[in-house]
Write a protein that holds these residues in place. Structure first.
Motif, short mmCIF file in Angstrom:
data_model
loop_
_atom_site.label_atom_id
_atom_site.label_comp_id
_atom_site.label_asym_id
_atom_site.label_seq_id
_atom_site.Cartn_x
_atom_site.Cartn_y
_atom_site.Cartn_z
N ARG A 61 2.66 7.58 3.15
CA ARG A 61 1.23 7.67 3.48
C ARG A 61 1.00 8.68 4.61
NH1 ARG A 61 -0.79 2.70 5.06
NH2 ARG A 61 1.29 1.85 5.24
N ALA A 112 -11.37 2.99 3.68
CA ALA A 112 -10.30 1.99 3.88
C ALA A 112 -10.67 0.63 3.28
CB ALA A 112 -10.00 1.85 5.37
N ALA A 135 -8.38 -1.27 0.54
CA ALA A 135 -7.83 -2.61 0.76
C ALA A 135 -8.04 -3.49 -0.47
CB ALA A 135 -8.47 -3.24 1.99
N ASN A 187 -4.60 4.33 6.67
CA ASN A 187 -5.27 3.15 6.07
C ASN A 187 -6.21 3.52 4.93
OD1 ASN A 187 -4.00 1.44 7.83
ND2 ASN A 187 -5.59 1.70 9.40
N ASP A 188 -6.43 4.82 4.78
CA ASP A 188 -7.33 5.29 3.70
C ASP A 188 -6.53 5.65 2.45
OD1 ASP A 188 -9.34 5.25 5.67
OD2 ASP A 188 -8.91 7.32 6.24
N ASP A 231 0.81 -1.22 0.00
CA ASP A 231 0.00 0.00 0.00
C ASP A 231 0.85 1.27 0.00
OD1 ASP A 231 0.89 -0.65 2.49
OD2 ASP A 231 -1.06 -0.47 3.49
#
Ligand SMILES: Cc1ncc(COP(=O)(O)O)c(C=O)c1O
Length: 417
Positions: A76, A262, A266, A94-95, A70
Motif C-alpha cells: 500500500r 477511506a 473500509a 488507508n485509501d 487490506d
C-alpha cells in the motif's frame, strides 16, 4: 437441481465461450490466430524477470500465511508512491485496498455502493459491467457510444441518465476498444457529476464514479487522464481500479488495488474479507518490491509497450490496406491497452456453402473457420448483434501470426457474396 435465481439467470462470459471454441479447434489440430481473450501468451509476453525473481524470493522467505485484509503495508505504501509520482494523485495508505486482481475490487465497488434496483450507468461497448449489474441486482443502463467519439461516452449521451443514478462506471483506456478519453471529454462528464451531486440532499446517496484505469500505463503517446486530477472536487466520489494484470503482462499473478475515500475502502475491505479475495501474500511482497522501482518498471514498460504497439499497428495497417482495396472493413487508431477496434461489415452476406451471415457472431464464427482468426464481436460487450464492430486482442499472438492472418482474412472476405 434447484439453485438461486441469481445462479439461474447468470450469463457466462461470451468471450470465454468463443475462447473455449477456439481452444477446442486447436486441440483438434487447427492453427487459429486467437485474438479473443484479453490475456497474454507468456511465451510471447512474459512477466518482468525481476518480478518473477521477487515472487520466488518471497516464497523462499516464507510469506505463505494470510495477508492483512487490506493488503500488506509495504504494497500500500508503494501504491501511494506510484500514485503521487506517476499520476500526481495524493492518497494515503488507508485509501488503498489490495485484492486478488482487480475483478474482486470491481465487484466490491458494486456491492459497497449499489443497492438492488439502483441505477448504474455504463457505456456500451464496455467490459463486464452488465455482469456486475446482474450480480448486484442493479438497474444497469448501457449507453451506446459511437465511432465518431472513439466509442468513449460523452457528456451529452450521459446527461439524460444521471438523475438519481448511484454509479457511473467509466474506463480509460477502454476495454474493448483500445481508445481513451481526452481531458476535455472527461472534464465535461466530471462537471455533470458535480452538478448532479450538488442537486442532491445531504441524506441522499451521491452519484459515484468507478474509474477503471487498469490500462493506464499502456498508452501509446497519448496522456492518460483521470477524474480527480481534472476535478479535485470529485475526490470523495471516485473509486479507482488498478493493478498489475495488464501493465506487467501479469494476469495470472493476481494483484490489483482500488483507491478512493477511506470510508468506502473500509466497506469494500469488509466485503472482500468475507469472500477471501486477497492477493497471495508472496505476490504482494514481490509487487511491493518490484513496482516501487521506477527504473526497473519503466525499462520493462518501454520494451513491452513497443512490442504491444507493433502488433496493434500491424493489424491496424493490415485492415487499412484491405479498406483501400475496397473491402468493407475499417479500424480505429490504437491509443492504449492491448485492443484494436475493427469494423468488418459483412452481416447480410452469404458464405461459399450458402450460409447467410445474420449477426456479428455469425461473421466471427465464419472468420474462425475460413480465416482461422478469432475476434470478439461488440455484442459481447453490451452492443446489439447487428453492429459490425469487433475487438481484436493481441496478447495471445506473435507479430508474425498477425502478419500471416491478413491474407487469410482477405481470402475469406473475398469468398463472401
Ligand atoms: C477494464 C478491465 N478491468 C479489469 C480487468 C480485470 O483485471 P484482473 O485480471 O486484474 O482481475 C480487466 C480484464 O480484462 C479489464 O479489461
Amino acid at each position: 437441481m434447484q439453485v438461486s435465481n441469481l445462479a439461474n439467470t447468470l450469463i457466462g462470459s461470451e468471450i470465454i465461450k468463443i475462447g473455449n471454441e477456439v481452444n477446442e479447434m486447436k486441440r483438434k489440430g487447427a492453427q487459429i490466430a486467437n485474438l479473443t481473450i484479453g490475456d497474454f501468451d507468456p511465451s510471447i509476453f512474459p512477466i518482468p524477470e525481476a518480478l518473477e525473481s521477487e515472487i520466488v524470493k518471497a516464497y523462499h522467505e516464507g510469506h505463505t500465511n494470510y495477508p492483512p485484509a487490506d493488503g500488506i503495508l509495504s504494497l500500500r505504501e508503494t501504491v501511494t508512491r506510484i500514485l503521487s509520482d506517476r499520476y500526481q494523485l495524493n492518497y494515503t495508505i488507508n485509501d488503498i485496498l489490495v485484492a486478488g486482481g482487480s475483478r474482486p475490487l470491481i465487484y466490491a465497488v458494486y456491492l459497497a455502493l449499489v443497492d438492488p434496483g439502483d441505477k448504474v450507468i455504463y457505456p456500451a461497448p464496455s467490459w463486464n459491467n452488465n455482469h456486475y449489474c446482474h450480480l448486484s441486482n442493479a438497474n444497469g443502463i448501457a449507453i451506446t457510444t459511437t465511432v465518431e467519439d472513439n466509442f468513449m461516452p460523452t457528456a451529452a449521451q450521459l446527461r439524460p441518465h444521471l438523475k438519481g443514478a448511484t454509479l457511473l462506471a467509466l474506463c480509460s483506456p477502454l476495454n474493448p476498444t483500445g481508445t481513451m478519453f481526452t481531458a476535455e471529454q472527461l472534464e465535461e462528464i466530471c462537471d455533470l457529476v458535480i452538478e448532479e451531486n450538488q442537486s442532491r440532499g445531504a441524506d441522499e446517496k451521491p452519484l459515484y464514479i468507478m474509474y477503471d484505469q487498469i490500462y493506464s500505463l499502456l498508452t501509446f503517446g497519448r496522456a492518460h487522464v483521470d477524474p480527480v486530477s481534472l476535478r479535485p472536487a470529485l475526490k470523495d466520489y471516485v473509486v479507482y481500479i488498478d493493478g498489475i494484470s495488464k501493465c506487467l503482462a501479469a494476469t495470472g499473478v493476481r494483484v490489483g488495488w482500488a483507491f478512493g475515500p477511506a470510508s468506502i475502502m473500509a466497506k469494500m475491505k469488509a466485503i472482500l474479507g468475507h469472500i477471501g479475495a486477497w492477493a497471495p501474500k508472496a505476490e504482494q511482497v514481490a509487487v511491493a518490491n518490484y513496482f516501487g522501482d521506477h527504473t526497473l518498471v519503466d525499462g520493462f514498460l518501454a520494451s513491452f509497450k513497443a512490442q504491444v504497439q507493433q502488433s496493434l499497428d500491424a493489424l491496424y495497417e493490415g485492415f487499412k490496406e484491405l479498406k483501400n482495396e475496397g473491402f468493407a472493413v475499417d479500424a480505429v487508431v490504437p491509443m492504449g491497452a492491448i485492443y484494436l477496434t475493427l469494423k468488418i461489415d459483412y452481416i447480410g452476406k452469404t458464405t461459399p456453402d450458402g450460409q447467410l451471415l445474420q449477426t456479428s457472431a455469425d461473421v466471427n464464427f465464419y472468420l474462425i473457420k475460413a480465416a482461422q482468426t478469432a475476434l470478439v464481436p461488440f455484442s459481447a460487450f453490451g452492443n446489439s448483434e447487428n453492429m459490425p464492430w469487433f475487438r481484436a486482442s493481441i496478447g495471445g499472438c506473435s507479430l508474425q501470426d498477425i502478419k500471416n492472418m491478413m491474407s487469410r482474412i482477405k481470402a475469406a472476405l473475398s469468398a463472401l457474396h
